[in-house]
Design a protein around this motif. Sequence first.
Motif, PDB file in Angstrom:
ATOM      1  N   ALA A 323       0.810  -1.214   0.000  1.00 16.02           N
ATOM      2  CA  ALA A 323       0.000   0.000   0.000  1.00 16.02           C
ATOM      3  C   ALA A 323       0.844   1.264   0.000  1.00 16.02           C
ATOM      4  CB  ALA A 323      -0.938  -0.007   1.209  1.00 16.02           C
ATOM      5  N   HIS A 324       2.013   1.202   0.628  1.00 16.95           N
ATOM      6  CA  HIS A 324       2.867   2.386   0.775  1.00 16.95           C
ATOM      7  C   HIS A 324       4.327   1.998   0.506  1.00 16.95           C
ATOM      8  CE1 HIS A 324      -0.575   4.399   2.648  1.00 16.95           C
ATOM      9  NE2 HIS A 324      -0.716   3.328   3.412  1.00 16.95           N
ATOM     10  N   PRO A 325       4.659   1.690  -0.719  1.00 15.02           N
ATOM     11  CA  PRO A 325       6.008   1.162  -1.010  1.00 15.02           C
ATOM     12  C   PRO A 325       7.136   2.121  -0.656  1.00 15.02           C
ATOM     13  CG  PRO A 325       4.809   1.686  -3.042  1.00 15.02           C
ATOM     14  CD  PRO A 325       3.819   1.756  -1.929  1.00 15.02           C
ATOM     15  N   GLU A 326       6.951   3.412  -0.894  1.00 15.30           N
ATOM     16  CA  GLU A 326       8.028   4.355  -0.600  1.00 15.30           C
ATOM     17  C   GLU A 326       8.255   4.476   0.907  1.00 15.30           C
ATOM     18  OE1 GLU A 326       7.281   8.062  -2.489  1.00 15.30           O
ATOM     19  OE2 GLU A 326       7.489   7.257  -4.520  1.00 15.30           O
ATOM     20  N   LEU A 327       7.183   4.522   1.673  1.00 16.64           N
ATOM     21  CA  LEU A 327       7.323   4.573   3.130  1.00 16.64           C
ATOM     22  C   LEU A 327       7.996   3.310   3.653  1.00 16.64           C
ATOM     23  CD1 LEU A 327       3.948   6.108   4.397  1.00 16.64           C
ATOM     24  CD2 LEU A 327       6.231   7.075   4.672  1.00 16.64           C
ATOM     25  N   ALA A 328       7.614   2.166   3.127  1.00 16.05           N
ATOM     26  CA  ALA A 328       8.200   0.901   3.583  1.00 16.05           C
ATOM     27  C   ALA A 328       9.694   0.863   3.297  1.00 16.05           C
ATOM     28  CB  ALA A 328       7.497  -0.276   2.912  1.00 16.05           C
ATOM     29  N   ALA A 329      10.090   1.306   2.116  1.00 11.47           N
ATOM     30  CA  ALA A 329      11.515   1.309   1.777  1.00 11.47           C
ATOM     31  C   ALA A 329      12.289   2.264   2.681  1.00 11.47           C
ATOM     32  CB  ALA A 329      11.689   1.700   0.309  1.00 11.47           C
ATOM     33  N   GLU A 330      11.707   3.419   2.951  1.00 10.50           N
ATOM     34  CA  GLU A 330      12.374   4.382   3.830  1.00 10.50           C
ATOM     35  C   GLU A 330      12.472   3.848   5.257  1.00 10.50           C
ATOM     36  OE1 GLU A 330      14.053   8.068   5.273  1.00 10.50           O
ATOM     37  OE2 GLU A 330      14.083   6.906   3.415  1.00 10.50           O
ATOM     38  N   PHE A 331      11.425   3.190   5.719  1.00  8.52           N
ATOM     39  CA  PHE A 331      11.440   2.604   7.065  1.00  8.52           C
ATOM     40  C   PHE A 331      12.573   1.593   7.186  1.00  8.52           C
ATOM     41  CE2 PHE A 331      10.011  -0.730  10.028  1.00  8.52           C
ATOM     42  CZ  PHE A 331       9.829   0.028  11.172  1.00  8.52           C
TER      43      PHE A 331
END
Length: 694
Positions: A323-331
């Motif tokens: 759902a939130h690929p960019e947030l997951a990668a940053e996390f």
Amino acid sequence: MNTQFTEPVTRAVCANALRVLAMDAVQTANSGHPGMPMGMADIAETLWRHHLRHDPSDPAWLDRDRFVLSNGHGSMLLYALLHLSGYALPMDELKRFRQLHSRTPGHPEIGVTPGVETTTGPLGQGLANAVGMALAEKLLAQEFNRPGHTIVDHRTYVFLGDGCLMEGISHEACSLAGTWGLRKLVAFYDDNGISIDGDVAGWFTDDTPSRFEAYGWTVVRDVDGHDTQALDRAMATALDADKPVLVCCRTTIGQGSPNRAGTADVHGAPLGADEIAKTRAALGWHDEPFVIPQPVQQAWSAVARGTRLNAAWQRSFTAYAAAHPELAAEFLRRQARDAAPAPSTEAALSAAGAAAEGARAAVATRKASQDTLQFIGPATPELLGGSADLTGSNLTDWRGHRPLLGKGTGNHVHYGVREFAMSAVMNGLALHGGYRPFGGTFLAFSDYARNGIRMSSLMKLPVVYVFTHDSIGLGEDGPTHQPVEQASSLRLIPGVDVWRPGDATETVVAWREALRRVDGPSCLLLTRQALPHAGNATPRLESIGRGGYVLRRPADEQVVLLASGSELGVAIAAADLLAARGIAARIVSMPCMDVFERQEAAYRRDVIPRHLPRLAIEAGCTALWWKLVGEEGDVVGIDRFGESAPAGALFELFGITADAVADRARALVRRAAAADPASSCRPADSSALSHQES
């Protein structure tokens, strides 16, 4: 050996397994602290077997609960918990408690024992680390959780004792925890009334519950620490609270020992074979030392439950990433302990360096630091800065920062006048992961934070300390505020990189190297007063990063001037005076002695040639500079406390001026020429010297 275990595996039996392992390991080592593990065993059983969310097969699971043993002298409690729960800590390691290269050192050490979250031992610091961990959880949850997707949701638990609460850092850190509303922080106070010297009633009569209520904590009072039902009720209250929680547990130190329980004798010494035998009988424990019956081992194992919890979280994170690929990668990027700065940060640092070199302005390095933050702050989401009530002096904020005030969230922390807590909280933030913390105060007050800085280094945490007002250059505030020994003192801590930049460009590089570093802390020592830009036509950015470099290399050089920080400008001015007298001086800038000493020997010899006389200049203690200048060299510095006066008058008083340095350098050249008239350090134009000097 009893191989038939017929007793029911009750909670009391499980707690007794902790007690016998602790007393057996301490007895075998003939060293250690059995009293606290025996006294807190029932509390540990309640938390670890029934509430703690962890996975022994994956100690680094990102959403695990954190457990901190602040009263770290009771380390055998933690080692027994880890072994019984199923971590990779075999019984042989418990048998090697406190022995060379064992995984069970005298106090818990991160990186040595799987499942240990922080190095504890200096009392109170574990509690403060836990405050930092709980703050990290709160901020990460606010930043990354999204409706329907909760990927950050864990608690931080702490065990602590009277000693932790007597240490002043407990006040500093727990006051902050209440102000920040860290509702997922739960501390268990081992209120056994005993410390090394005996009954604490003679020296510790604080109303601890009221103290914590005044901080804004929920306090669960008068819990019988040996009553599992009372402990269960306390846990229910703690899990439902909307504030940080202190559970006050009345316990008996050395619980189970017929003759030592409740006394200081059991605090820090083995029970002895006779008392251990009596304790085993009193507990109804019939097995030999270091033997845990299989049913008890099975009752303790957290592997299956931990695997389920971890797998459920992994499924949740997979859905979150979809759902939130960019947030997951940053996390995930920010959780990596050895992560290099993001490309956006590196680009910002390059831009800051170019701006500093382009401007070539005279500027205080504290302001140059803030100018650097203007570039890297917006480009580095993991940067979490702060100051111990000196933001306007340390200049640790930047345009667009969000102040963390009260129970809110932000990326600039107002620590208040709490230097020690600031250092330990930053350690907790770094240990948790997700943030690169930095914090500021005056360099003279680094002494308040010193043990926290030491722990940053011991744990190899990439914490950045911003210490401004770094010398007598702060002037009228006088010797209480003028650091003299602090730069050298910090350099003496193994693993700390102490940067004292001499202009705006060196300040940018100091920040760059501090942010690139992943294996230890960095201290940035910055000036109040404006410093001239060093002004050199050759590219400096990479040379500065080596800690020491040649800023000026004239032909026919006769003397080397080494300097750091504000004294770099003094060295440049002195070299100009010497040049007018026909003496060519090499200038070596030494922004970080620690990094320079890690360079290969050939580079170090090229920067500081041995055949030339050497003069070092720093407005501080001289001792460490002698190893660079040698017995035939000289050091201009300060080996006494300062005075209250304008900065210019103080530099004159202590002989840290271009004229005074030039005179000392000429004396070195004269002495070297007299020692070896044919040497290359003989002045090219001897007419520039008097008859005696030549």
